[in-house]
Design a protein around this motif. Sequence first.
Motif, PDB file in Angstrom:
ATOM      1  N   ASP A  67      55.114 -15.892 -59.037  1.00 52.02           N
ATOM      2  CA  ASP A  67      54.164 -14.784 -58.981  1.00 52.02           C
ATOM      3  C   ASP A  67      53.927 -14.269 -60.392  1.00 52.02           C
ATOM      4  O   ASP A  67      54.883 -14.094 -61.157  1.00 52.02           O
ATOM      5  CB  ASP A  67      54.719 -13.617 -58.155  1.00 52.02           C
ATOM      6  N   PHE A  68      52.650 -14.022 -60.716  1.00 52.86           N
ATOM      7  CA  PHE A  68      52.271 -13.411 -61.989  1.00 52.86           C
ATOM      8  C   PHE A  68      51.448 -12.175 -61.690  1.00 52.86           C
ATOM      9  O   PHE A  68      50.456 -12.262 -60.973  1.00 52.86           O
ATOM     10  CB  PHE A  68      51.389 -14.361 -62.820  1.00 52.86           C
ATOM     11  N   HIS A  69      51.828 -11.037 -62.225  1.00 54.67           N
ATOM     12  CA  HIS A  69      51.015  -9.832 -62.099  1.00 54.67           C
ATOM     13  C   HIS A  69      50.140  -9.754 -63.339  1.00 54.67           C
ATOM     14  O   HIS A  69      50.627  -9.446 -64.425  1.00 54.67           O
ATOM     15  CB  HIS A  69      51.890  -8.580 -61.975  1.00 54.67           C
ATOM     16  N   SER A  70      48.849 -10.048 -63.169  1.00 59.77           N
ATOM     17  CA  SER A  70      47.943  -9.995 -64.310  1.00 59.77           C
ATOM     18  C   SER A  70      47.527  -8.558 -64.631  1.00 59.77           C
ATOM     19  O   SER A  70      47.036  -8.283 -65.707  1.00 59.77           O
ATOM     20  CB  SER A  70      46.715 -10.863 -64.066  1.00 59.77           C
ATOM     21  N   SER A  71      47.715  -7.671 -63.666  1.00 64.11           N
ATOM     22  CA  SER A  71      47.504  -6.232 -63.853  1.00 64.11           C
ATOM     23  C   SER A  71      48.327  -5.526 -62.783  1.00 64.11           C
ATOM     24  O   SER A  71      48.938  -6.172 -61.939  1.00 64.11           O
ATOM     25  CB  SER A  71      46.019  -5.873 -63.721  1.00 64.11           C
ATOM     26  N   ALA A  72      48.326  -4.202 -62.801  1.00 68.27           N
ATOM     27  CA  ALA A  72      49.079  -3.457 -61.783  1.00 68.27           C
ATOM     28  C   ALA A  72      48.558  -3.738 -60.386  1.00 68.27           C
ATOM     29  O   ALA A  72      49.313  -3.711 -59.413  1.00 68.27           O
ATOM     30  CB  ALA A  72      49.022  -1.966 -62.079  1.00 68.27           C
ATOM     31  N   ALA A  73      47.262  -4.045 -60.258  1.00 67.39           N
ATOM     32  CA  ALA A  73      46.658  -4.241 -58.937  1.00 67.39           C
ATOM     33  C   ALA A  73      46.527  -5.713 -58.544  1.00 67.39           C
ATOM     34  O   ALA A  73      46.298  -6.018 -57.381  1.00 67.39           O
ATOM     35  CB  ALA A  73      45.283  -3.588 -58.893  1.00 67.39           C
ATOM     36  N   ASN A  74      46.656  -6.654 -59.498  1.00 72.35           N
ATOM     37  CA  ASN A  74      46.365  -8.055 -59.222  1.00 72.35           C
ATOM     38  C   ASN A  74      47.614  -8.932 -59.363  1.00 72.35           C
ATOM     39  O   ASN A  74      48.334  -8.840 -60.358  1.00 72.35           O
ATOM     40  CB  ASN A  74      45.278  -8.565 -60.175  1.00 72.35           C
ATOM     41  N   LYS A  75      47.848  -9.773 -58.335  1.00 73.48           N
ATOM     42  CA  LYS A  75      48.983 -10.711 -58.355  1.00 73.48           C
ATOM     43  C   LYS A  75      48.470 -12.107 -58.038  1.00 73.48           C
ATOM     44  O   LYS A  75      47.724 -12.310 -57.082  1.00 73.48           O
ATOM     45  CB  LYS A  75      50.043 -10.307 -57.339  1.00 73.48           C
ATOM     46  N   ILE A  76      48.890 -13.087 -58.832  1.00 72.21           N
ATOM     47  CA  ILE A  76      48.543 -14.485 -58.615  1.00 72.21           C
ATOM     48  C   ILE A  76      49.824 -15.243 -58.283  1.00 72.21           C
ATOM     49  O   ILE A  76      50.837 -15.088 -58.973  1.00 72.21           O
ATOM     50  CB  ILE A  76      47.874 -15.088 -59.866  1.00 72.21           C
ATOM     51  N   ASN A  77      49.778 -16.051 -57.228  1.00 70.18           N
ATOM     52  CA  ASN A  77      50.921 -16.873 -56.832  1.00 70.18           C
ATOM     53  C   ASN A  77      50.507 -18.339 -56.883  1.00 70.18           C
ATOM     54  O   ASN A  77      49.450 -18.703 -56.361  1.00 70.18           O
ATOM     55  CB  ASN A  77      51.395 -16.525 -55.415  1.00 70.18           C
ATOM     56  N   VAL A  78      51.346 -19.164 -57.505  1.00 70.78           N
ATOM     57  CA  VAL A  78      51.162 -20.609 -57.534  1.00 70.78           C
ATOM     58  C   VAL A  78      52.370 -21.207 -56.827  1.00 70.78           C
ATOM     59  O   VAL A  78      53.521 -20.883 -57.170  1.00 70.78           O
ATOM     60  CB  VAL A  78      51.064 -21.142 -58.979  1.00 70.78           C
ATOM     61  N   SER A  79      52.132 -22.065 -55.805  1.00 65.51           N
ATOM     62  CA  SER A  79      53.232 -22.594 -54.987  1.00 65.51           C
ATOM     63  C   SER A  79      53.085 -24.085 -54.731  1.00 65.51           C
ATOM     64  O   SER A  79      51.975 -24.620 -54.715  1.00 65.51           O
ATOM     65  CB  SER A  79      53.275 -21.887 -53.625  1.00 65.51           C
ATOM     66  N   TYR A  80      54.224 -24.724 -54.487  1.00 68.87           N
ATOM     67  CA  TYR A  80      54.278 -26.136 -54.100  1.00 68.87           C
ATOM     68  C   TYR A  80      55.192 -26.241 -52.877  1.00 68.87           C
ATOM     69  O   TYR A  80      56.275 -25.652 -52.857  1.00 68.87           O
ATOM     70  CB  TYR A  80      54.847 -26.993 -55.236  1.00 68.87           C
ATOM     71  N   TYR A  81      54.752 -26.988 -51.845  1.00 67.40           N
ATOM     72  CA  TYR A  81      55.542 -27.182 -50.628  1.00 67.40           C
ATOM     73  C   TYR A  81      55.646 -28.674 -50.326  1.00 67.40           C
ATOM     74  O   TYR A  81      54.700 -29.429 -50.522  1.00 67.40           O
ATOM     75  CB  TYR A  81      54.892 -26.492 -49.422  1.00 67.40           C
ATOM     76  N   ASP A  82      56.792 -29.073 -49.802  1.00 64.01           N
ATOM     77  CA  ASP A  82      57.022 -30.460 -49.413  1.00 64.01           C
ATOM     78  C   ASP A  82      57.729 -30.462 -48.057  1.00 64.01           C
ATOM     79  O   ASP A  82      58.756 -29.802 -47.903  1.00 64.01           O
ATOM     80  CB  ASP A  82      57.896 -31.160 -50.460  1.00 64.01           C
ATOM     81  N   GLY A  83      57.165 -31.157 -47.080  1.00 65.48           N
ATOM     82  CA  GLY A  83      57.759 -31.220 -45.742  1.00 65.48           C
ATOM     83  C   GLY A  83      57.938 -32.648 -45.284  1.00 65.48           C
ATOM     84  O   GLY A  83      57.137 -33.526 -45.606  1.00 65.48           O
TER      85      GLY A  83
END
Length: 158
Positions: A67-83
């Motif tokens: 998770d990256f908070h680019s501002s107090a109101a904005n959050k960006i999440n980058v994820s990888y999943y393997d099943g």
Amino acid sequence: NGGFIVSGSYASSNAIAGGTSSQIDVLGLGYDFGSGIAARGQYGQFKSQYAAGNALSDVKYWGIGVDFHSSAANKINVSYYDGKDDGAIGGGSTTEIAVLDTYALSKHTQIYGQLASVKVDANAGFSGELGGVGAYTAAGNSAGNSTFYFGIGLQHEF
């Protein structure tokens, strides 16, 4: 505690007729580094039509994300999943890469957008359905298919 986050869940359902059931187990760990950056990991298992120690589907998956908070109101999440499905009708695997952007309009209301790419190998069983690929194939069989998702939404907490 000190930036660490631990979460877990367990759900089970039992069918009255036939003695089959479903079970979901999930464990998550995370660490908030401060300065608007957090790392997360998750492991889960989904069993369906589970009877007498055997499961038609037995998907084990893991995921990691940042998770990256680019501002107090904005959050960006980058994820990888393997099943991977180890059930009686399974085999094969599914991978997903996703980017989620959440913007807080207020304390209780957020808007979000997500981009995700899901790839299902030729032997995949139920793991493809969990990735959402099976719903978009002509025969309802997700094996060997890939898809790209774009979604937007609004969430309000009461």
